[in-house]
Write a protein that holds these residues in place. Structure first.
Motif, PDB file in Angstrom:
ATOM      1  N   ILE A 282      -5.843 -10.311 -21.148  1.00 35.54           N
ATOM      2  CA  ILE A 282      -4.595 -10.375 -20.385  1.00 35.54           C
ATOM      3  C   ILE A 282      -3.413  -9.799 -21.179  1.00 35.54           C
ATOM      4  N   ASP A 283      -3.696  -8.918 -22.133  1.00 39.84           N
ATOM      5  CA  ASP A 283      -2.630  -8.382 -22.980  1.00 39.84           C
ATOM      6  C   ASP A 283      -1.520  -7.723 -22.163  1.00 39.84           C
ATOM      7  N   GLY A 284      -1.890  -6.966 -21.143  1.00 37.31           N
ATOM      8  CA  GLY A 284      -0.894  -6.294 -20.307  1.00 37.31           C
ATOM      9  C   GLY A 284       0.009  -7.283 -19.586  1.00 37.31           C
ATOM     10  N   LEU A 285      -0.575  -8.387 -19.132  1.00 35.22           N
ATOM     11  CA  LEU A 285       0.216  -9.427 -18.481  1.00 35.22           C
ATOM     12  C   LEU A 285       1.155 -10.105 -19.473  1.00 35.22           C
ATOM     13  N   ALA A 286       0.630 -10.413 -20.661  1.00 31.60           N
ATOM     14  CA  ALA A 286       1.451 -11.068 -21.675  1.00 31.60           C
ATOM     15  C   ALA A 286       2.640 -10.203 -22.060  1.00 31.60           C
ATOM     16  N   SER A 287       2.421  -8.907 -22.185  1.00 36.54           N
ATOM     17  CA  SER A 287       3.517  -7.989 -22.523  1.00 36.54           C
ATOM     18  C   SER A 287       4.589  -7.994 -21.444  1.00 36.54           C
ATOM     19  N   LYS A 288       4.164  -8.067 -20.178  1.00 38.14           N
ATOM     20  CA  LYS A 288       5.120  -8.094 -19.070  1.00 38.14           C
ATOM     21  C   LYS A 288       5.907  -9.402 -19.085  1.00 38.14           C
ATOM     22  N   PHE A 289       5.252 -10.504 -19.378  1.00 37.56           N
ATOM     23  CA  PHE A 289       5.942 -11.792 -19.475  1.00 37.56           C
ATOM     24  C   PHE A 289       7.013 -11.752 -20.570  1.00 37.56           C
ATOM     25  N   LYS A 290       6.679 -11.142 -21.718  1.00 37.33           N
ATOM     26  CA  LYS A 290       7.662 -11.017 -22.808  1.00 37.33           C
ATOM     27  C   LYS A 290       8.843 -10.169 -22.372  1.00 37.33           C
ATOM     28  N   LEU A 291       8.560  -9.059 -21.691  1.00 40.06           N
ATOM     29  CA  LEU A 291       9.604  -8.158 -21.227  1.00 40.06           C
ATOM     30  C   LEU A 291      10.547  -8.858 -20.243  1.00 40.06           C
ATOM     31  N   LEU A 292      10.007  -9.720 -19.435  1.00 37.79           N
ATOM     32  CA  LEU A 292      10.822 -10.449 -18.442  1.00 37.79           C
ATOM     33  C   LEU A 292      11.466 -11.694 -19.012  1.00 37.79           C
ATOM     34  N   GLY A 293      11.175 -12.016 -20.275  1.00 35.80           N
ATOM     35  CA  GLY A 293      11.779 -13.167 -20.912  1.00 35.80           C
ATOM     36  C   GLY A 293      11.096 -14.485 -20.629  1.00 35.80           C
ATOM     37  N   TYR A 294       9.816 -14.449 -20.262  1.00 34.06           N
ATOM     38  CA  TYR A 294       9.082 -15.674 -19.928  1.00 34.06           C
ATOM     39  C   TYR A 294       7.964 -15.985 -20.923  1.00 34.06           C
TER      40      TYR A 294
ATOM     41  N   LEU B 241       0.801  -1.223   0.000  1.00 35.72           N
ATOM     42  CA  LEU B 241       0.000   0.000   0.000  1.00 35.72           C
ATOM     43  C   LEU B 241       0.835   1.275   0.000  1.00 35.72           C
ATOM     44  N   GLN B 242       2.057   1.193   0.477  1.00 34.00           N
ATOM     45  CA  GLN B 242       2.889   2.394   0.581  1.00 34.00           C
ATOM     46  C   GLN B 242       3.868   2.549  -0.587  1.00 34.00           C
ATOM     47  N   GLY B 243       3.741   1.700  -1.596  1.00 30.63           N
ATOM     48  CA  GLY B 243       4.518   1.887  -2.817  1.00 30.63           C
ATOM     49  C   GLY B 243       5.979   1.512  -2.725  1.00 30.63           C
ATOM     50  N   THR B 244       6.284   0.286  -2.271  1.00 30.24           N
ATOM     51  CA  THR B 244       7.668  -0.175  -2.249  1.00 30.24           C
ATOM     52  C   THR B 244       8.236  -0.156  -3.668  1.00 30.24           C
ATOM     53  N   GLU B 245       9.375   0.473  -3.846  1.00 31.71           N
ATOM     54  CA  GLU B 245       9.960   0.675  -5.176  1.00 31.71           C
ATOM     55  C   GLU B 245      10.198  -0.650  -5.895  1.00 31.71           C
ATOM     56  N   ALA B 246      10.639  -1.656  -5.176  1.00 29.03           N
ATOM     57  CA  ALA B 246      10.949  -2.951  -5.790  1.00 29.03           C
ATOM     58  C   ALA B 246       9.729  -3.613  -6.414  1.00 29.03           C
ATOM     59  N   LEU B 247       8.529  -3.259  -5.966  1.00 32.08           N
ATOM     60  CA  LEU B 247       7.306  -3.878  -6.471  1.00 32.08           C
ATOM     61  C   LEU B 247       6.516  -2.979  -7.403  1.00 32.08           C
ATOM     62  N   HIS B 248       6.950  -1.743  -7.544  1.00 32.25           N
ATOM     63  CA  HIS B 248       6.131  -0.725  -8.223  1.00 32.25           C
ATOM     64  C   HIS B 248       5.748  -1.137  -9.640  1.00 32.25           C
ATOM     65  N   HIS B 249       6.704  -1.562 -10.454  1.00 27.24           N
ATOM     66  CA  HIS B 249       6.401  -1.863 -11.857  1.00 27.24           C
ATOM     67  C   HIS B 249       5.510  -3.083 -11.999  1.00 27.24           C
ATOM     68  N   LEU B 250       5.623  -4.045 -11.082  1.00 21.88           N
ATOM     69  CA  LEU B 250       4.773  -5.226 -11.136  1.00 21.88           C
ATOM     70  C   LEU B 250       3.340  -4.906 -10.714  1.00 21.88           C
ATOM     71  N   ILE B 251       3.199  -4.119  -9.664  1.00 25.22           N
ATOM     72  CA  ILE B 251       1.863  -3.735  -9.202  1.00 25.22           C
ATOM     73  C   ILE B 251       1.172  -2.868 -10.255  1.00 25.22           C
ATOM     74  N   THR B 252       1.944  -2.017 -10.940  1.00 22.73           N
ATOM     75  CA  THR B 252       1.381  -1.208 -12.018  1.00 22.73           C
ATOM     76  C   THR B 252       0.804  -2.101 -13.112  1.00 22.73           C
ATOM     77  N   THR B 253       1.515  -3.158 -13.458  1.00 25.54           N
ATOM     78  CA  THR B 253       1.024  -4.115 -14.452  1.00 25.54           C
ATOM     79  C   THR B 253      -0.239  -4.820 -13.969  1.00 25.54           C
ATOM     80  N   ILE B 254      -0.207  -5.273 -12.721  1.00 23.00           N
ATOM     81  CA  ILE B 254      -1.342  -6.013 -12.151  1.00 23.00           C
ATOM     82  C   ILE B 254      -2.599  -5.162 -12.085  1.00 23.00           C
ATOM     83  N   GLU B 255      -2.411  -3.875 -11.808  1.00 23.77           N
ATOM     84  CA  GLU B 255      -3.556  -2.973 -11.677  1.00 23.77           C
ATOM     85  C   GLU B 255      -3.976  -2.354 -13.013  1.00 23.77           C
ATOM     86  N   GLY B 256      -3.247  -2.679 -14.079  1.00 20.24           N
ATOM     87  CA  GLY B 256      -3.508  -1.985 -15.338  1.00 20.24           C
ATOM     88  C   GLY B 256      -4.091  -2.804 -16.464  1.00 20.24           C
TER      89      GLY B 256
END
Length: 451
Positions: free
Chosen positions: A435-447, A321-336
């Protein structure tokens, strides 16, 4: 035995007792269907010579000669039966236009907004029902409720004994939620603590019980969706449903009465923390040591349990809830992504959060960003592979051999988690929709790769 009296008394006798609602009691939560059920019972049995309405458990403070508060020792605290008792008092007060008696409980100053709101709402429900009755029926009901309706009144002078009765459901009572039962159990385990400590634990506990299901995190959510599931999944057990039948997960050892060798480390840490916080030097520099909880540890009954729950509510807020930097980009994907609001997607999000919480609890910020990426692809591969995601799919994935929960539980260093292999997906493996946003993140992470 701490029982002073165990009597069958009339509702009139009950309402005339000097009753009070102690600070550790939960708010008044009966809803319209509970009230209507009580009214139906009274109406159905009003021709009987006697009708039993269940049990009320009361705690009477032991008399102390040095007590400076006049009449305080005569007060009777309601340990069990508050919901039904308040409803009976409300029903009688609205039914009897002549006010033959004034229920002593209504001299109590209600502090909880939940209690006040429910009392007002239920008063309206009762009035609606009573307006349909003739004067003769109302008078008949007043006599029946006061003189023919009875309760079993159990009065005790030992609070620990009194709480044992609180664990049980009363006939026609509102079924206690799992966390209510756990509150009662762990209060009973605090027999060597002061009354002030018990009241403080319950005050903090009640602050974290929110009736608003839209609140991001509350006591019910943190226990059922996070702590219960992580603790169960670490053991390879089902964590799908937290209920009154699975509350043993949050019951453990009493450090005072469990002298087994395996409890010695807990006793040593408990002693060390206590000594540190009582040190005059610590009081001077305002330092305080918190118990070093681990999410999957053996539960320590009593005060430590309440501290454990409060601690992990704060950990959840820090991480998610307080925006930990290490999780920010993943939470943005999950919420988007488009399908984020579906029930199954909430289950997957919970799985991801639970795995991150488990890792952070063990290794803190060390390699948290990389570990979170691993948790993400391990969790969300289900969403990509399946058209529909029921809770059973999540539960089976979490319990499976070699799941990320077992890997984290067995790891001694972060690299033992980071070397866990999650097999990359191909686009032909995708069965999920929106799930397009999730698929794009998987590609970016190499999965995720093309066929």
């Amino acid at each position: 035995m701490a029982i002073i009296t165990k009597d069958i008394i009339t509702v009139k006798q009950l309402l005339e007792l000097p009753l009070m609602i102690p600070p550790y009691q939960r708010p008044y939560k009966w809803q319209a269907h509970n009230v209507n059920q009580l009214i139906e019972d009274v109406m159905l049995h009003r021709n009987k010579s006697r009708y039993r309405l269940g049990t009320v458990v009361l705690h009477q403070e032991k008399l102390h000669e040095e007590s400076s508060v006049v009449g305080e020792a005569d007060k009777l605290s309601i340990v069990d039966g508050q919901q039904r008792l308040l409803t009976l008092a409300l029903l009688y007060s609205l039914l009897d236009k002549n006010s033959m008696i004034t229920p002593a409980i209504f001299s109590h100053a209600f502090q909880s907004n939940i209690t006040i709101t429910n009392l007002k709402h239920n008063a309206a429900v009762i009035n609606s029902r009573l307006n349909q009755l003739s004067e003769s029926v109302r008078e008949e009901l007043v006599d029946f409720i006061l003189h023919k309706c009875e309760v079993i009144s159990i009065r005790l002078d030992d609070l620990s004994e009194a709480f044992q009765f609180f664990d049980s459901q009363n006939a026609r009572g509102k079924e206690l939620a799992p966390y209510d039962l756990l509150k009662a159990f762990h209060l009973r385990e605090m027999e060597n603590n002061t009354q002030a400590e018990r009241i403080e634990c319950v005050a903090n506990w009640e602050k974290e019980v929110s009736p608003d299901k839209n609140v991001a995190v509350n006591l019910e959510t943190i226990m059922s969706d996070y702590l219960f599931r992580v603790r169960r999944w670490c053991k390879g057990l089902s964590g799908a449903y937290f209920s009154r039948h699975t509350i043993a997960e949050f019951k453990g050892v009493n450090l005072t009465s469990t002298p087994y060798p395996f409890t010695m480390p807990f006793r040593a840490i408990d002693y060390m923390v206590g000594q540190y916080n009582e040190d005059k030097v610590r009081a001077w520099d305002m330092k305080n040591m918190h118990y070093p909880f681990q999410i999957d540890q053996t539960m320590i009954n009593g005060k430590r349990f309440f501290e454990y729950i409060h601690y992990y509510i704060n950990v959840y807020q820090t991480l998610f809830l307080q925006g930990t930097e290490a999780l920010h980009h993943l939470i943005t994907t999950i919420e988007g992504y488009e399908g984020k609001s579906r029930v199954g997607d909430h289950y997957v999000k919970n799985l991801f959060y639970c795995s991150v919480l488990h890792y952070y609890d063990k290794f803190g910020d060390v390699e948290l960003e990389n570990a979170a990426k691993l948790c993400f692809v391990w969790s969300y591969q289900i969403r990509l592979k399946q058209h529909r995601v029921p809770i059973e799919s999540i539960d089976n994935h979490a319990m499976s051999h070699g799941s990320i929960f077992s890997v984290i539980s067995n790891a001694l260093h972060p690299h033992e988690v980071l070397t866990m292999v999650v097999k990359p997906m191909k686009t032909s493996d995708i069965k999920g929709t929106k799930i397009d946003g999730l698929a794009s993140k998987f590609k970016l992470l190499g999965y995720l790769s093309n066929d």
